[in-house]
Design a protein around this motif. Structure first.
Motif, PDB file in Angstrom:
ATOM      1  N   GLU A  86       6.880  12.616   3.659  1.00 21.23           N
ATOM      2  CA  GLU A  86       5.852  12.067   2.847  1.00 21.23           C
ATOM      3  C   GLU A  86       5.285  10.791   3.685  1.00 21.23           C
ATOM      4  OE1 GLU A  86       8.546  13.566   0.056  1.00 21.23           O
ATOM      5  OE2 GLU A  86       8.929  12.662   1.770  1.00 21.23           O
TER       6      GLU A  86
ATOM      7  N   TYR B 244       1.239  10.219   4.169  1.00 21.41           N
ATOM      8  CA  TYR B 244       0.492   8.980   4.056  1.00 21.41           C
ATOM      9  C   TYR B 244      -0.361   8.638   4.981  1.00 21.41           C
ATOM     10  CZ  TYR B 244       0.330   3.867   3.295  1.00 21.41           C
ATOM     11  OH  TYR B 244      -0.074   2.516   3.570  1.00 21.41           O
TER      12      TYR B 244
ATOM     13  N   ALA C 276       0.920  -1.094  -0.001  1.00 18.35           N
ATOM     14  CA  ALA C 276       0.120  -0.055  -0.053  1.00 18.35           C
ATOM     15  C   ALA C 276       0.869   1.177  -0.030  1.00 18.35           C
ATOM     16  CB  ALA C 276      -1.052  -0.026   1.273  1.00 18.35           C
ATOM     17  N   TRP C 277       2.031   1.125   0.846  1.00 21.54           N
ATOM     18  CA  TRP C 277       2.874   2.246   0.789  1.00 21.54           C
ATOM     19  C   TRP C 277       3.657   2.551  -0.595  1.00 21.54           C
ATOM     20  CZ3 TRP C 277       4.771   6.962   2.415  1.00 21.54           C
ATOM     21  CH2 TRP C 277       6.073   6.958   2.257  1.00 21.54           C
TER      22      TRP C 277
ATOM     23  N   ARG D  92      -9.302   8.151   5.991  1.00 27.74           N
ATOM     24  CA  ARG D  92     -10.239   7.044   5.840  1.00 27.74           C
ATOM     25  C   ARG D  92     -11.300   6.401   6.991  1.00 27.74           C
ATOM     26  NH1 ARG D  92      -5.824   3.311   3.053  1.00 27.74           N
ATOM     27  NH2 ARG D  92      -7.459   1.736   3.678  1.00 27.74           N
TER      28      ARG D  92
ATOM     29  N   TRP E 185       1.175   3.984  -3.046  1.00 22.25           N
ATOM     30  CA  TRP E 185       0.909   5.469  -2.593  1.00 22.25           C
ATOM     31  C   TRP E 185       2.240   6.424  -3.131  1.00 22.25           C
ATOM     32  CZ3 TRP E 185       3.402   9.458  -0.245  1.00 22.25           C
ATOM     33  CH2 TRP E 185       2.594  10.649   0.270  1.00 22.25           C
ATOM     34  N   CYS E 186       3.256   5.818  -2.877  1.00 19.66           N
ATOM     35  CA  CYS E 186       4.552   6.672  -3.559  1.00 19.66           C
ATOM     36  C   CYS E 186       4.433   6.478  -5.172  1.00 19.66           C
ATOM     37  CB  CYS E 186       5.852   5.803  -2.895  1.00 19.66           C
ATOM     38  SG  CYS E 186       6.222   6.057  -1.239  1.00 19.66           S
ATOM     39  N   SER E 187       4.078   5.593  -5.853  1.00 19.91           N
ATOM     40  CA  SER E 187       3.981   5.548  -6.972  1.00 19.91           C
ATOM     41  C   SER E 187       3.041   6.369  -7.830  1.00 19.91           C
ATOM     42  CB  SER E 187       3.639   3.947  -7.660  1.00 19.91           C
ATOM     43  OG  SER E 187       3.709   3.913  -8.968  1.00 19.91           O
ATOM     44  N   GLU E 188       1.779   6.405  -7.180  1.00 21.12           N
ATOM     45  CA  GLU E 188       0.854   7.461  -7.557  1.00 21.12           C
ATOM     46  C   GLU E 188       1.405   8.853  -7.545  1.00 21.12           C
ATOM     47  OE1 GLU E 188      -2.593   6.519  -4.979  1.00 21.12           O
ATOM     48  OE2 GLU E 188      -2.898   4.545  -5.951  1.00 21.12           O
ATOM     49  N   ARG E 189       2.190   9.024  -6.582  1.00 20.21           N
ATOM     50  CA  ARG E 189       2.580  10.591  -6.476  1.00 20.21           C
ATOM     51  C   ARG E 189       4.040  10.722  -7.285  1.00 20.21           C
ATOM     52  NH1 ARG E 189      -0.878   8.757  -3.268  1.00 20.21           N
ATOM     53  NH2 ARG E 189      -2.534  10.157  -2.112  1.00 20.21           N
TER      54      ARG E 189
ATOM     55  N   GLY F 142      -3.632  10.631   5.207  1.00 21.15           N
ATOM     56  CA  GLY F 142      -4.340   9.867   4.348  1.00 21.15           C
ATOM     57  C   GLY F 142      -4.994   8.743   5.062  1.00 21.15           C
ATOM     58  N   LEU F 143      -4.472   8.020   5.810  1.00 22.09           N
ATOM     59  CA  LEU F 143      -5.035   6.789   6.383  1.00 22.09           C
ATOM     60  C   LEU F 143      -6.059   7.101   7.223  1.00 22.09           C
ATOM     61  CD1 LEU F 143      -1.840   4.358   6.878  1.00 22.09           C
ATOM     62  CD2 LEU F 143      -3.467   4.055   5.081  1.00 22.09           C
TER      63      LEU F 143
END
Length: 309
Positions: free
Chosen positions: A63, A67, A44-45, A74, A48-52, A70-71
């Motif tokens: 960062e 993250y 998941a981490w 939710r 998250w990094c890849s998306e950004r 963001g958790l």
């Protein structure tokens, strides 16, 4: 072959990341449930990094903070967010050991506060546990054995479903089960007469073949999710309030509360539950703030006995 990624190199979901994660997990004494959770947390981490467009090997605490927030957005429980960050921190510690990174960005992150004096798990009163076990008795021998052992021993559900038939035995007159507890520790517990009788009734149906102690109708190992669903169904049938919020851990909490209410020493309950920290055991004791247990009463009673002597 495992290749250590170079600092600043590409590390995304799949490929080298999976290699790193598997080597990291292989060096930890963890249950399969915990390994699976850590894999999900790291994936998941990385996602998250890849998306950004962020490089996890160059991530800073900023960062990680983003993250974590963001958790929390939710509406995950603080304890869940803290657990995810704890696993991620362990992963970065491993990366430091293999010299893939110089620092652990999670170490400086702002982690949510988790009170050691509170647990979000919904507990069960003693009469509710009794009602659950009685309902399980009527539902079948396997259901009855599962619920009785969880209630009487306070095992983690992973410890229960991980039992094999060969783990059941006798030691110095005690019927016992041996299992691998949290942290890979070899443990043993004594079965109560009720748990032993329930288990024997189930074994008459199961048979004496090797393999998982608790089996499905197709011969596979009963898993934690099935136990989770079973407990909620039986609780609802027994008329227990908020049955849809219960989990096998509710019986573990009930075990700690009942043991302390019966006067079992905290350290003995701690040992039985496999807790490294007595504060964890105290958190499981739902009755710890009951004024009936205030030590002032025992001190006053002792003074009264001395005065009357």
């Amino acid at each position: 072959m495992f290749v250590v990624p170079r600092q600043g190199g590409e590390l995304a979901v799949g490929g080298p990341a999976e290699q790193v994660t598997e080597v990291w997990l292989a060096n930890r004494r963890l249950s399969e449930h915990t390994r699976a959770a850590y894999r999900r947390d790291v994936s998941a981490w990385l996602a998250w990094c890849s998306e950004r467009g962020a490089d996890p090997l160059r991530a800073s605490f900023l960062e990680v903070n983003a993250y974590a927030r963001g958790l929390e957005a939710r509406e995950l429980a603080p304890s869940t967010v803290a657990r995810k960050l704890s696993g991620l921190s362990s992963w970065y510690d491993f990366l430091m050991k293999i010299r893939a990174v110089d620092t652990n960005p999670v170490a400086g992150a702002d982690r949510p506060f988790v009170s050691r004096d509170h647990s979000a798990t919904l507990g069960l009163a003693a009469d509710e546990v009794d009602a659950l076990i009685e309902r399980a008795r009527a539902a079948g021998t396997r259901h009855h054995a599962v619920m009785t052992i969880l209630a009487d021993l306070g095992l983690r559900v992973g410890e229960l479903v991980g039992l094999d038939l060969g783990d059941v035995g006798w030691e110095r007159g005690h019927r016992t089960v041996r299992f691998v507890g949290k942290g890979g520790k070899q443990r043993r517990r004594a079965l109560t007469p009720a748990a032993s009788a329930a288990l024997d009734a189930y074994l008459q149906v199961r048979g004496d073949g090797d393999g998982p102690l608790f089996m499905t109708s197709t011969g596979g190992r009963l898993d934690r999710h099935a136990v989770f669903r079973l407990l909620r169904r039986l609780a609802a049938e027994a008329g227990i309030a908020e049955a849809d919020r219960l989990s096998p851990h509710s019986l573990r909490h009930a075990f700690a509360t009942a043991a302390r209410a019966e006067g079992v020493a905290l350290e003995d309950v701690q040992d039985a539950m496999g807790h490294a920290d007595p504060r964890t055991t105290r958190r499981y004791d739902r009755d710890r703030h009951n004024l009936d247990r205030d030590p002032a009463y025992m001190i006053a009673a002792a003074r009264a006995r001395r005065a009357g002597a």
